[in-house]
Design a protein around this motif. Structure first.
Motif, PDB file in Angstrom:
ATOM      1  N   UNK A 318      14.741  -2.230  14.892  1.00 39.64           N
ATOM      2  CA  UNK A 318      14.435  -2.437  13.819  1.00 39.64           C
ATOM      3  C   UNK A 318      15.818  -1.228  12.609  1.00 39.64           C
ATOM      4  N   UNK A 319      15.017  -1.894  11.362  1.00 40.36           N
ATOM      5  CA  UNK A 319      15.361  -0.793  10.669  1.00 40.36           C
ATOM      6  C   UNK A 319      15.078   0.375  10.266  1.00 40.36           C
ATOM      7  N   UNK A 320      15.664   1.481   9.930  1.00 41.34           N
ATOM      8  CA  UNK A 320      13.984   2.532   9.575  1.00 41.34           C
ATOM      9  C   UNK A 320      13.460   1.818   8.501  1.00 41.34           C
ATOM     10  N   UNK A 321      14.253   1.446   7.482  1.00 41.23           N
ATOM     11  CA  UNK A 321      13.242   0.908   6.225  1.00 41.23           C
ATOM     12  C   UNK A 321      12.140  -0.558   6.687  1.00 41.23           C
ATOM     13  N   UNK A 322      12.369  -0.475   7.500  1.00 40.02           N
ATOM     14  CA  UNK A 322      11.575  -1.939   8.339  1.00 40.02           C
ATOM     15  C   UNK A 322      10.229  -1.871   8.999  1.00 40.02           C
ATOM     16  N   UNK A 323      10.857  -0.358  10.154  1.00 38.16           N
ATOM     17  CA  UNK A 323       9.595   0.468  10.483  1.00 38.16           C
ATOM     18  C   UNK A 323       8.682   0.923   9.102  1.00 38.16           C
ATOM     19  N   UNK A 324       9.432   1.637   8.779  1.00 39.20           N
ATOM     20  CA  UNK A 324       8.732   2.353   7.150  1.00 39.20           C
ATOM     21  C   UNK A 324       7.332   1.505   6.944  1.00 39.20           C
ATOM     22  N   UNK A 325       8.046  -0.169   6.170  1.00 38.46           N
ATOM     23  CA  UNK A 325       7.371  -1.111   5.892  1.00 38.46           C
ATOM     24  C   UNK A 325       6.610  -0.869   6.355  1.00 38.46           C
ATOM     25  N   UNK A 326       6.313  -1.861   7.423  1.00 41.88           N
ATOM     26  CA  UNK A 326       4.974  -1.628   8.598  1.00 41.88           C
ATOM     27  C   UNK A 326       4.244  -0.943   8.831  1.00 41.88           C
ATOM     28  N   UNK A 327       4.654  -0.110   8.980  1.00 39.71           N
ATOM     29  CA  UNK A 327       3.688   1.233   8.973  1.00 39.71           C
ATOM     30  C   UNK A 327       3.010   1.509   7.739  1.00 39.71           C
ATOM     31  N   UNK A 328       3.222   1.605   6.562  1.00 43.52           N
ATOM     32  CA  UNK A 328       2.814   1.434   5.285  1.00 43.52           C
ATOM     33  C   UNK A 328       1.525   0.392   5.328  1.00 43.52           C
ATOM     34  N   UNK A 329       1.974  -0.943   5.488  1.00 42.44           N
ATOM     35  CA  UNK A 329       1.228  -2.133   5.573  1.00 42.44           C
ATOM     36  C   UNK A 329       0.211  -2.083   6.434  1.00 42.44           C
ATOM     37  N   UNK A 330       0.866  -1.335   8.192  1.00 45.74           N
ATOM     38  CA  UNK A 330      -0.830  -0.839   8.561  1.00 45.74           C
ATOM     39  C   UNK A 330      -1.524   0.359   7.409  1.00 45.74           C
ATOM     40  N   UNK A 331      -1.619   1.104   7.386  1.00 49.72           N
ATOM     41  CA  UNK A 331      -2.451   1.927   6.835  1.00 49.72           C
ATOM     42  C   UNK A 331      -3.181   1.383   5.563  1.00 49.72           C
ATOM     43  N   UNK A 332      -2.195   0.491   5.006  1.00 48.18           N
ATOM     44  CA  UNK A 332      -3.295   0.106   3.664  1.00 48.18           C
ATOM     45  C   UNK A 332      -4.284  -1.308   4.119  1.00 48.18           C
ATOM     46  N   UNK A 333      -3.811  -1.449   5.576  1.00 47.39           N
ATOM     47  CA  UNK A 333      -5.330  -2.545   5.880  1.00 47.39           C
ATOM     48  C   UNK A 333      -6.026  -1.940   6.523  1.00 47.39           C
ATOM     49  N   UNK A 334      -5.916  -0.540   6.561  1.00 42.15           N
ATOM     50  CA  UNK A 334      -7.046   0.119   7.172  1.00 42.15           C
ATOM     51  C   UNK A 334      -7.929   1.725   6.605  1.00 42.15           C
ATOM     52  N   UNK A 335      -7.012   1.513   5.329  1.00 40.58           N
ATOM     53  CA  UNK A 335      -8.122   1.837   4.023  1.00 40.58           C
ATOM     54  C   UNK A 335      -9.151   2.107   3.918  1.00 40.58           C
ATOM     55  N   UNK A 336      -9.774   3.426   3.015  1.00 44.28           N
ATOM     56  CA  UNK A 336     -11.100   3.683   3.098  1.00 44.28           C
ATOM     57  C   UNK A 336     -11.151   3.654   1.270  1.00 44.28           C
ATOM     58  N   UNK A 337     -11.635   3.360   0.281  1.00 41.87           N
ATOM     59  CA  UNK A 337     -12.914   2.185   0.665  1.00 41.87           C
ATOM     60  C   UNK A 337     -12.719   1.313   0.959  1.00 41.87           C
ATOM     61  N   UNK A 338     -13.232   0.224   1.996  1.00 41.90           N
ATOM     62  CA  UNK A 338     -12.677  -0.637   2.457  1.00 41.90           C
ATOM     63  C   UNK A 338     -12.286  -1.785   0.794  1.00 41.90           C
ATOM     64  N   UNK A 339     -12.475  -2.094   0.504  1.00 38.59           N
ATOM     65  CA  UNK A 339     -12.770  -3.192  -0.909  1.00 38.59           C
ATOM     66  C   UNK A 339     -11.188  -2.578  -1.493  1.00 38.59           C
ATOM     67  N   UNK A 340     -11.011  -1.559  -1.597  1.00 41.15           N
ATOM     68  CA  UNK A 340      -9.270  -1.322  -1.475  1.00 41.15           C
ATOM     69  C   UNK A 340      -8.485  -2.185  -0.503  1.00 41.15           C
ATOM     70  N   UNK A 341      -8.894  -2.624   1.070  1.00 39.49           N
ATOM     71  CA  UNK A 341      -7.525  -3.180   1.416  1.00 39.49           C
ATOM     72  C   UNK A 341      -7.026  -4.010   0.622  1.00 39.49           C
ATOM     73  N   UNK A 342      -5.660  -4.748   1.320  1.00 36.66           N
ATOM     74  CA  UNK A 342      -5.279  -6.053   0.915  1.00 36.66           C
ATOM     75  C   UNK A 342      -6.037  -7.364   1.122  1.00 36.66           C
ATOM     76  N   UNK A 343      -5.723  -8.635   0.734  1.00 39.40           N
ATOM     77  CA  UNK A 343      -6.579  -9.743   1.190  1.00 39.40           C
ATOM     78  C   UNK A 343      -5.648  -9.997   2.271  1.00 39.40           C
ATOM     79  N   UNK A 344      -6.201 -10.711   3.372  1.00 40.63           N
ATOM     80  CA  UNK A 344      -4.921 -11.516   4.139  1.00 40.63           C
ATOM     81  C   UNK A 344      -4.363 -12.128   3.572  1.00 40.63           C
ATOM     82  N   UNK A 349       1.940 -12.196   3.003  1.00 37.20           N
ATOM     83  CA  UNK A 349       2.782 -12.317   1.949  1.00 37.20           C
ATOM     84  C   UNK A 349       4.047 -10.922   2.619  1.00 37.20           C
ATOM     85  N   UNK A 350       3.264  -9.557   2.659  1.00 35.51           N
ATOM     86  CA  UNK A 350       4.432  -8.788   2.708  1.00 35.51           C
ATOM     87  C   UNK A 350       5.076  -8.683   4.154  1.00 35.51           C
ATOM     88  N   UNK A 351       4.103  -9.283   5.049  1.00 38.37           N
ATOM     89  CA  UNK A 351       4.965  -9.520   6.482  1.00 38.37           C
ATOM     90  C   UNK A 351       5.884 -10.661   6.375  1.00 38.37           C
TER      91      UNK A 351
END
Length: 381
Positions: A318-344, A349-351
């Motif tokens: 993997x590249x550092x940029x690719x892993x960074x983007x995936x980790x950021x997406x992971x954290x967005x999916x686990x945000x609180x409150x839940x209403x701030x999470x992205x829709x599937x 699209x991000x993946x």
């Protein structure tokens, strides 16, 4: 002479008109007769003899999910499923889940299936929910083929996926572990699972999984991901039984805000799934990290700084940029409150974009980077 010819022609036309009229009358009577014979009634042989079968011809009254077309689901006999599993022999047992024991079997037509079995009396709600679940079809969802309710058992018959759960290929099981899923493969698996959830969320009325986790992501012979047990939680609610489970009491995939926004709870669970794809470790081993948003962020950053987050088998793929983007997406999916999470749909699209960018980078720059230093800049970029 001309008058005689005209009379003859007129008589012939009248005869032809009369004949056509008679033919049309007989045709109309025949069609009406056929329509009456094909119409459903209590004496018709086309009506199921199963007293628990769902009659989908009554304006959708049999199921609350009336907007889903062609409700169905094949009804199996116990004898057929016993034959498929060698009398539910222990050698056919392949797992245990929320619904109960899981057996591998082969039907008479050669179809290989996974049969989930639990104790339970026949229930109309069971048949109605199976009818709805079996109508949901998508490339990234495991297909429910049918059901059986006999001899004090309730059974669900699913398509069988030869490579089983992604857990069997993801978690590091030591020397016996031969599968090496590289970064782009894991991204493809994540995209498949995300598309399965996205399809559920896009149904009218909306459907949610409510029990999404890594063990419910199965892969076929080509490692195409399919989400299993979609709708099973709703089914268990309908039959008023939580079912049996072989998992730990603590469920790292369960959204602490579960019940507030059900589709967003699926997104949270998907974020935990991404964490396991990245780390190749079961999330349940550190329950303190899943108490609130701040603790997740801090835990991820600490693991990155200590080089303990990313699966070492991924190094070089993997590249550092690719892993960074995936980790950021992971954290967005686990945000609180839940209403701030992205829709599937946005997660898909991000993946897709992460994988596309990764393909471009590795084509130009090489396969990947041997080391990453994400901890110092992940949360500032």
């Amino acid at each position: 002479m001309a008058a005689s010819f005209a009379a003859i022609a007129g008589a012939a036309a009248a005869a032809a008109a009369l004949t056509l009229s008679i033919l049309l009358t007989f045709l109309l009577r025949f069609l009406m007769s056929q329509f009456r014979h094909s119409s459903p009634n209590k004496d018709s042989e086309t009506v199921s003899s199963d007293p628990s079968a769902v009659d989908t011809r009554r304006g959708g009254a049999a199921s609350p999910h009336h907007a889903v077309p062609q409700l169905g689901g094949r009804q199996f006999r116990m004898e057929e499923l016993e034959q498929a599993t060698m009398q539910f022999n222990e050698s056919s047992l392949i797992g245990c889940g929320t619904f109960g024991l899981v057996f591998k079997g082969m039907l008479r037509d050669g179809t290989v299936v996974a049969i989930k079995r639990r104790e339970g009396l026949p229930r109309q709600e069971f048949v109605e929910e199976v009818a709805y679940m079996s109508a949901i079809e998508h490339r990234n969802l495991v297909t429910l083929i049918g059901y059986c309710q006999e001899r004090g058992c309730q059974m669900l018959v699913f398509e069988y996926l030869p490579n089983s759960s992604i857990c069997n290929h993801l978690y590091d099981t030591g020397k016996d572990s031969t599968t090496k899923l590289e970064f782009k493969q894991r991204l493809s698996i994540a995209i498949g699972a995300a598309k399965g959830l996205c399809h559920l969320h896009g149904l009218q009325p909306q459907s949610v999984h409510s029990n999404f986790k890594t063990s419910n992501v199965l892969v076929d012979e080509n490692f195409i991901a399919k989400v299993a047990d979609a709708g099973l939680s709703k089914l268990l609610e309908k039959i008023e039984d939580a079912g049996s489970s072989c998992s730990n009491s603590f469920n790292a995939f369960r959204d602490p805000e579960f019940g507030v926004h059900e589709d967003m709870s699926d997104v949270y669970s998907f974020g935990v799934f991404l964490l396991e794809l990245i780390s190749a470790k079961e999330a349940a081993y550190n329950r303190e990290a899943f108490q609130h948003n701040g603790s997740i962020y801090q835990w991820v950053q600490d693991c990155l700084n200590l080089d303990q987050l990313i699966d070492q088998r991924l190094i070089g793929s993997f590249t550092a940029e690719g892993m960074r983007d995936l980790i950021k997406l992971m954290l967005k999916c686990m945000r609180f409150p839940g209403i701030e999470r992205p829709r599937m749909e946005n997660v898909v699209m991000e993946l897709d974009q992460i994988l596309e960018n990764e393909m471009t980078r590795t084509t130009v720059m090489g396969e990947g980077t041997a080391t990453v230093t994400l901890g110092s800049w992940l949360f500032t970029n």
